[in-house]
Design a protein around this motif. Structure first.
Motif, PDB file in Angstrom:
ATOM      1  N   GLU A 210      38.776  64.110  15.535  1.00  0.00           N
ATOM      2  CA  GLU A 210      39.564  62.958  16.007  1.00  0.00           C
ATOM      3  C   GLU A 210      40.645  62.589  15.001  1.00  0.00           C
ATOM      4  O   GLU A 210      41.769  62.250  15.375  1.00  0.00           O
ATOM      5  CB  GLU A 210      38.639  61.761  16.254  1.00  0.00           C
ATOM      6  CG  GLU A 210      37.767  61.914  17.485  1.00  0.00           C
ATOM      7  CD  GLU A 210      36.553  60.986  17.494  1.00  0.00           C
ATOM      8  OE1 GLU A 210      35.825  60.991  18.493  1.00  0.00           O
ATOM      9  OE2 GLU A 210      36.326  60.267  16.491  1.00  0.00           O
TER      10      GLU A 210
ATOM     11  N   ARG B  78      32.151  52.065  17.673  1.00  0.00           N
ATOM     12  CA  ARG B  78      31.131  52.601  16.772  1.00  0.00           C
ATOM     13  C   ARG B  78      30.688  51.570  15.737  1.00  0.00           C
ATOM     14  O   ARG B  78      30.000  51.904  14.781  1.00  0.00           O
ATOM     15  CB  ARG B  78      31.676  53.863  16.096  1.00  0.00           C
ATOM     16  CG  ARG B  78      31.816  54.978  17.116  1.00  0.00           C
ATOM     17  CD  ARG B  78      32.577  56.155  16.598  1.00  0.00           C
ATOM     18  NE  ARG B  78      32.898  57.054  17.704  1.00  0.00           N
ATOM     19  CZ  ARG B  78      33.660  58.128  17.599  1.00  0.00           C
ATOM     20  NH1 ARG B  78      34.172  58.445  16.424  1.00  0.00           N
ATOM     21  NH2 ARG B  78      33.910  58.880  18.642  1.00  0.00           N
TER      22      ARG B  78
ATOM     23  N   GLU C 119      46.623  58.375  21.017  1.00  0.00           N
ATOM     24  CA  GLU C 119      45.701  58.730  19.938  1.00  0.00           C
ATOM     25  C   GLU C 119      45.415  57.537  19.032  1.00  0.00           C
ATOM     26  O   GLU C 119      44.285  57.319  18.607  1.00  0.00           O
ATOM     27  CB  GLU C 119      46.266  59.885  19.106  1.00  0.00           C
ATOM     28  CG  GLU C 119      46.330  61.221  19.844  1.00  0.00           C
ATOM     29  CD  GLU C 119      44.949  61.851  20.072  1.00  0.00           C
ATOM     30  OE1 GLU C 119      43.968  61.383  19.475  1.00  0.00           O
ATOM     31  OE2 GLU C 119      44.878  62.819  20.867  1.00  0.00           O
TER      32      GLU C 119
ATOM     33  N   GLN D 147      41.759  56.819   2.158  1.00  0.00           N
ATOM     34  CA  GLN D 147      40.443  56.953   2.776  1.00  0.00           C
ATOM     35  C   GLN D 147      40.650  56.924   4.277  1.00  0.00           C
ATOM     36  O   GLN D 147      41.108  55.922   4.834  1.00  0.00           O
ATOM     37  CB  GLN D 147      39.539  55.787   2.383  1.00  0.00           C
ATOM     38  CG  GLN D 147      39.114  55.807   0.939  1.00  0.00           C
ATOM     39  CD  GLN D 147      38.366  54.539   0.629  1.00  0.00           C
ATOM     40  OE1 GLN D 147      38.962  53.508   0.346  1.00  0.00           O
ATOM     41  NE2 GLN D 147      37.053  54.599   0.729  1.00  0.00           N
ATOM     42  N   PHE D 148      40.311  58.004   4.943  1.00  0.00           N
ATOM     43  CA  PHE D 148      40.433  58.021   6.401  1.00  0.00           C
ATOM     44  C   PHE D 148      39.339  57.165   7.003  1.00  0.00           C
ATOM     45  O   PHE D 148      38.362  56.827   6.338  1.00  0.00           O
ATOM     46  CB  PHE D 148      40.345  59.454   6.910  1.00  0.00           C
ATOM     47  CG  PHE D 148      41.495  60.311   6.464  1.00  0.00           C
ATOM     48  CD1 PHE D 148      42.743  60.143   7.022  1.00  0.00           C
ATOM     49  CD2 PHE D 148      41.338  61.258   5.467  1.00  0.00           C
ATOM     50  CE1 PHE D 148      43.819  60.906   6.596  1.00  0.00           C
ATOM     51  CE2 PHE D 148      42.408  62.026   5.046  1.00  0.00           C
ATOM     52  CZ  PHE D 148      43.654  61.848   5.607  1.00  0.00           C
ATOM     53  N   ALA D 149      39.507  56.826   8.285  1.00  0.00           N
ATOM     54  CA  ALA D 149      38.534  55.954   8.941  1.00  0.00           C
ATOM     55  C   ALA D 149      37.168  56.634   8.988  1.00  0.00           C
ATOM     56  O   ALA D 149      37.026  57.730   9.530  1.00  0.00           O
ATOM     57  CB  ALA D 149      39.012  55.616  10.348  1.00  0.00           C
ATOM     58  N   ASP D 150      36.160  55.959   8.417  1.00  0.00           N
ATOM     59  CA  ASP D 150      34.813  56.524   8.344  1.00  0.00           C
ATOM     60  C   ASP D 150      34.199  56.807   9.701  1.00  0.00           C
ATOM     61  O   ASP D 150      33.391  57.707   9.850  1.00  0.00           O
ATOM     62  CB  ASP D 150      33.886  55.535   7.608  1.00  0.00           C
ATOM     63  CG  ASP D 150      34.032  55.647   6.106  1.00  0.00           C
ATOM     64  OD1 ASP D 150      34.577  56.663   5.656  1.00  0.00           O
ATOM     65  OD2 ASP D 150      33.603  54.719   5.402  1.00  0.00           O
ATOM     66  N   LYS D 151      34.575  55.983  10.688  1.00  0.00           N
ATOM     67  CA  LYS D 151      33.888  56.061  11.974  1.00  0.00           C
ATOM     68  C   LYS D 151      34.458  57.131  12.892  1.00  0.00           C
ATOM     69  O   LYS D 151      33.905  57.384  13.949  1.00  0.00           O
ATOM     70  CB  LYS D 151      33.970  54.708  12.707  1.00  0.00           C
ATOM     71  CG  LYS D 151      33.509  53.544  11.887  1.00  0.00           C
ATOM     72  CD  LYS D 151      32.062  53.257  12.122  1.00  0.00           C
ATOM     73  CE  LYS D 151      31.620  52.183  11.161  1.00  0.00           C
ATOM     74  NZ  LYS D 151      30.191  51.953  11.226  1.00  0.00           N
ATOM     75  N   LEU D 152      35.595  57.706  12.503  1.00  0.00           N
ATOM     76  CA  LEU D 152      36.171  58.760  13.339  1.00  0.00           C
ATOM     77  C   LEU D 152      35.633  60.111  12.876  1.00  0.00           C
ATOM     78  O   LEU D 152      35.274  60.275  11.717  1.00  0.00           O
ATOM     79  CB  LEU D 152      37.696  58.750  13.247  1.00  0.00           C
ATOM     80  CG  LEU D 152      38.393  57.487  13.732  1.00  0.00           C
ATOM     81  CD1 LEU D 152      39.901  57.670  13.684  1.00  0.00           C
ATOM     82  CD2 LEU D 152      37.952  57.103  15.133  1.00  0.00           C
ATOM     83  N   THR D 153      35.616  61.078  13.799  1.00  0.00           N
ATOM     84  CA  THR D 153      35.159  62.410  13.410  1.00  0.00           C
ATOM     85  C   THR D 153      36.332  63.180  12.808  1.00  0.00           C
ATOM     86  O   THR D 153      37.489  62.761  12.894  1.00  0.00           O
ATOM     87  CB  THR D 153      34.626  63.201  14.614  1.00  0.00           C
ATOM     88  OG1 THR D 153      35.721  63.479  15.486  1.00  0.00           O
ATOM     89  CG2 THR D 153      33.561  62.420  15.375  1.00  0.00           C
TER      90      THR D 153
ATOM     91  N   ARG E  12      42.201  50.675   2.654  1.00  0.00           N
ATOM     92  CA  ARG E  12      41.852  52.086   2.435  1.00  0.00           C
ATOM     93  C   ARG E  12      43.086  52.936   2.206  1.00  0.00           C
ATOM     94  O   ARG E  12      42.984  54.144   2.154  1.00  0.00           O
ATOM     95  CB  ARG E  12      41.102  52.610   3.668  1.00  0.00           C
ATOM     96  CG  ARG E  12      39.859  51.833   3.948  1.00  0.00           C
ATOM     97  CD  ARG E  12      39.176  52.344   5.207  1.00  0.00           C
ATOM     98  NE  ARG E  12      37.765  52.388   4.961  1.00  0.00           N
ATOM     99  CZ  ARG E  12      37.049  53.499   4.880  1.00  0.00           C
ATOM    100  NH1 ARG E  12      37.608  54.657   5.069  1.00  0.00           N
ATOM    101  NH2 ARG E  12      35.776  53.439   4.620  1.00  0.00           N
TER     102      ARG E  12
ATOM    103  N   ARG F  11      43.385  65.191  15.259  1.00  0.00           N
ATOM    104  CA  ARG F  11      44.173  64.992  16.491  1.00  0.00           C
ATOM    105  C   ARG F  11      45.164  63.847  16.300  1.00  0.00           C
ATOM    106  O   ARG F  11      46.308  63.926  16.725  1.00  0.00           O
ATOM    107  CB  ARG F  11      43.245  64.642  17.663  1.00  0.00           C
ATOM    108  CG  ARG F  11      42.516  65.815  18.260  1.00  0.00           C
ATOM    109  CD  ARG F  11      41.600  65.320  19.368  1.00  0.00           C
ATOM    110  NE  ARG F  11      42.385  64.769  20.466  1.00  0.00           N
ATOM    111  CZ  ARG F  11      42.583  65.408  21.607  1.00  0.00           C
ATOM    112  NH1 ARG F  11      42.052  66.598  21.807  1.00  0.00           N
ATOM    113  NH2 ARG F  11      43.306  64.862  22.555  1.00  0.00           N
ATOM    114  N   LEU F  12      44.680  62.763  15.671  1.00  0.00           N
ATOM    115  CA  LEU F  12      45.562  61.619  15.445  1.00  0.00           C
ATOM    116  C   LEU F  12      46.774  62.049  14.623  1.00  0.00           C
ATOM    117  O   LEU F  12      47.918  61.802  15.011  1.00  0.00           O
ATOM    118  CB  LEU F  12      44.789  60.510  14.724  1.00  0.00           C
ATOM    119  CG  LEU F  12      45.611  59.301  14.302  1.00  0.00           C
ATOM    120  CD1 LEU F  12      46.165  58.573  15.527  1.00  0.00           C
ATOM    121  CD2 LEU F  12      44.778  58.331  13.478  1.00  0.00           C
TER     122      LEU F  12
END
Lengths: 351, 247
Positions: free
Chosen positions: B95, A27, A16, B86-92, A187, B98-99
């Motif tokens: 996702e 992306r 993961e 702040q979570f990663a912006d590019k992940l949904t 972040r 799940r991580l």
């Protein structure tokens, strides 16, 4: 792990974490663009600078004055020389900037102006000297029979491409890993991750592993370009090349982790990355042989990961070396990978 | 059963004493609030409890265990939401969940988590496109991933609009109905009054009052509450002579 583990539909954290890394990269259109376009641009530039034949004439300028016409006539007859007209007064600049490799000042005897530090200027001097002396009546005792060889894989560009592959692996491994980590630190995502039961070691492994998927195109693009466009022969096995590239990616992945282990801003990580990579661009033998540097520097230069990677790639690609032959370089890359990883894990700043 | 016991906590940053002899106990099934102005030491305290900051003195016991000896077990059993993650912006959304779910050896399913925080329709959206309230619910979902016994929340509703706050409150009520214990920090009085069974009012790194919101308000006595029903704000003002939101 015991069989009772239930991850609620998620994969193992290593998977993961690596997937997350890979997705973030994929992306980011700019990152993808540079990872693949950079080696192509580099290769194309090289192809333009070193067109296969390798028979570039020495360029000579002639200072105007009495006798200039005779000198020009003599030099024009020599096929290895190209005479370029330089406007009067502009000669010094033309020599300095390499527009001509040598400047002839007609006279009795003539004067040659050139920079002996430049190989092409020394070649021009020999050709000009021989041509002018012959024109002045020198008789050669004999002419040697010449057998010219075009050994595949012995051109400069063949030598250069493995170097470009090494650079590409170094650049993308280190920058990709370093920026991702610093961003997660800025972040406060790293802090959140270690607040949960994530294993720190696994996070670092995943950062390197997430990049390995991209290794095939990163190393493959310049290689394919070299083989099909520049007709570089590959003497060794593809498997051996893959193993060497993998070892290189692991080594630079570790270095990337180490450099990113404390940095808190993009400025800091950029500085560290440049500090680490720029000297290797110069001394590791990518563009010219590392043996040009003085003997006392050699132990250091040979121990650098880029030197090991580029040397191993050249041995396999150009000389058909087996993995056993490049074991010393592989061991060096392995030592860099594991050493930097262990140190990074110890000093890593998670907050 | 005692869930959290901290005794005489002490934490210094250079000359600044962030936490100065803090002591309290949280029982299982309780919602306990650390209340106080910015800089009172709430975040430092909760990060000590979460095993992220090492105290300079004092003792911490979580679920009967200590960080030094049971770090991994504790992390499997706790849920944590930090300020400013702040979570990663590019992940949904999915996702990201799940991580975080992958770190836990048991817990809720991704589907369940999405349902609980009402982010099902947003599962394929990038985190960068979520509203503040949705991001905060995702943070709570990540905290709930391992089906924790104890949930730590650091200013969970700061900066959210009223509707998002209420949504989060009802989420926490659900968690508590299932027997979960919550420790949260806040500087919103209404939040503490709505959610918390007991609060500790923290000022300058120490607990200056502790009890149920109702008791604390009652202790003020009638004379001080003239025009409206007393609030925790009144309690704080009465105790310190300052307002809670003062910087």
């Amino acid at each position: 792990m015991s069989g009772s583990v239930d991850r609620g539909g998620a994969w193992h954290p290593l998977v993961e974490l690596a997937l997350a890394r890979l997705r973030e990269f994929a992306r980011e259109p700019e990152a993808v663009f540079w990872a693949f376009i950079f080696p192509i641009l580099m290769s194309v530039t090289m192809a333009l600078a070193f067109p296969g034949s390798g028979n570039t004439p020495a360029v000579v300028g002639i200072e105007s004055g009495p006798g200039a016409a005779a000198v020009r006539d003599a030099l024009r007859r020599e096929p290895g020389l190209q005479v370029r007209e330089i406007p009067a007064g502009d000669e010094a600049r033309a020599v300095r900037e390499g527009e001509v490799h040598l400047l002839v000042v007609p006279g009795d005897p003539p004067t040659y102006r050139f920079d002996p530090a430049r190989d092409e200027s020394r070649v021009a001097r020999l050709l000009v000297d021989a041509t002018l002396k012959k024109a002045a009546g020198r008789v050669d005792p004999w002419s040697a029979r010449e057998e010219t060889l075009q050994v595949p894989g012995s051109r400069y560009v063949d030598w250069l491409i493995p170097g470009i592959v090494g650079l590409s692996i170094m650049g993308t491994s280190m920058w990709g890993i370093g920026f991702g980590i610093v961003q997660a630190r800025m972040r406060k995502l790293l802090k959140r991750l270690v607040a949960g039961p994530m294993r720190r070691r696994e996070y670092l492994i995943a950062q390197v592993a997430g990049r390995l998927v991209l290794l095939a195109p990163e190393a493959g693009v310049p290689l394919v370009f070299g083989v099909f466009v520049l007709r570089m022969p590959i003497q060794g096995s593809i498997a051996a090349i893959a193993v060497v590239c993998l070892a290189g990616a692991l080594a630079f992945g570790g270095v990337g982790l180490l450099l990113a282990s404390r940095a808190r801003t993009f400025e800091a990580i950029s500085g560290l990355m440049n500090l680490a990579t720029v000297p290797m661009w110069v001394v590791s033998g990518v563009f010219f042989s590392a043996t040009h540097f003085p003997q006392p520097m050699q132990p250091v230069i040979q121990a650098l990961p880029l030197t090991a990677l580029v040397n191993a790639l050249r041995s396999v690609i150009l000389e058909g070396a087996s993995l056993q032959n490049v074991m010393p370089q592989l061991a060096m890359l392995g030592a860099w990978g594991f050493g930097t990883f262990a140190l990074a894990l110890r000093i890593f700043r998670w907050r | 059963m005692v869930c959290v016991r901290c005794t005489n906590l002490l934490k210094r940053y250079g000359d600044l004493v962030a936490v100065n002899g803090l002591t309290f106990v949280v029982e299982r099934g309780e919602c306990f609030g650390l209340l106080g102005p910015n800089g009172a030491g709430k975040t430092t305290t909760i990060e000590i409890l979460e095993g992220l900051v090492e105290p300079d003195g004092g003792d911490v016991e979580i679920l009967g265990l200590r960080w030094k000896s049971h770090d991994r077990e504790l992390r499997q059993r706790l849920g944590v939401q930090l300020q400013e993650t702040q979570f990663a912006d590019k992940l949904t959304v999915e996702e990201t969940l799940r991580l975080f779910r992958s770190f836990y050896l048991r817990g809720r399913t991704i589907e369940e988590l999405l349902r609980v925080v009402e982010l099902g329709p947003k599962r394929h959206s990038r985190v960068g496109q979520l509203s503040g309230g949705q991001k905060q619910r995702l943070a709570v979902a990540c905290a709930l991933a391992g089906d924790p016994d104890l949930l730590f929340l650091d200013e969970p509703t700061t900066g959210l609009d009223p509707q998002s706050r209420r949504q989060l409150w009802s989420l926490l009520s659900d968690f508590r109905r299932q027997g979960g214990t919550v420790v949260l920090t806040t500087h919103y009085m209404d939040e503490a009054e709505t959610l918390c069974d007991r609060v500790a009012i923290v000022d300058q790194g120490a607990v200056i009052a502790e009890g149920s919101p109702r008791d604390l308000i009652a202790q003020l006595g009638a004379p001080k509450v003239v025009t409206h029903q007393g609030t925790l704000e009144d309690v704080f003002v009465a105790l310190t002579g300052r307002h809670l939101r003062e910087e």
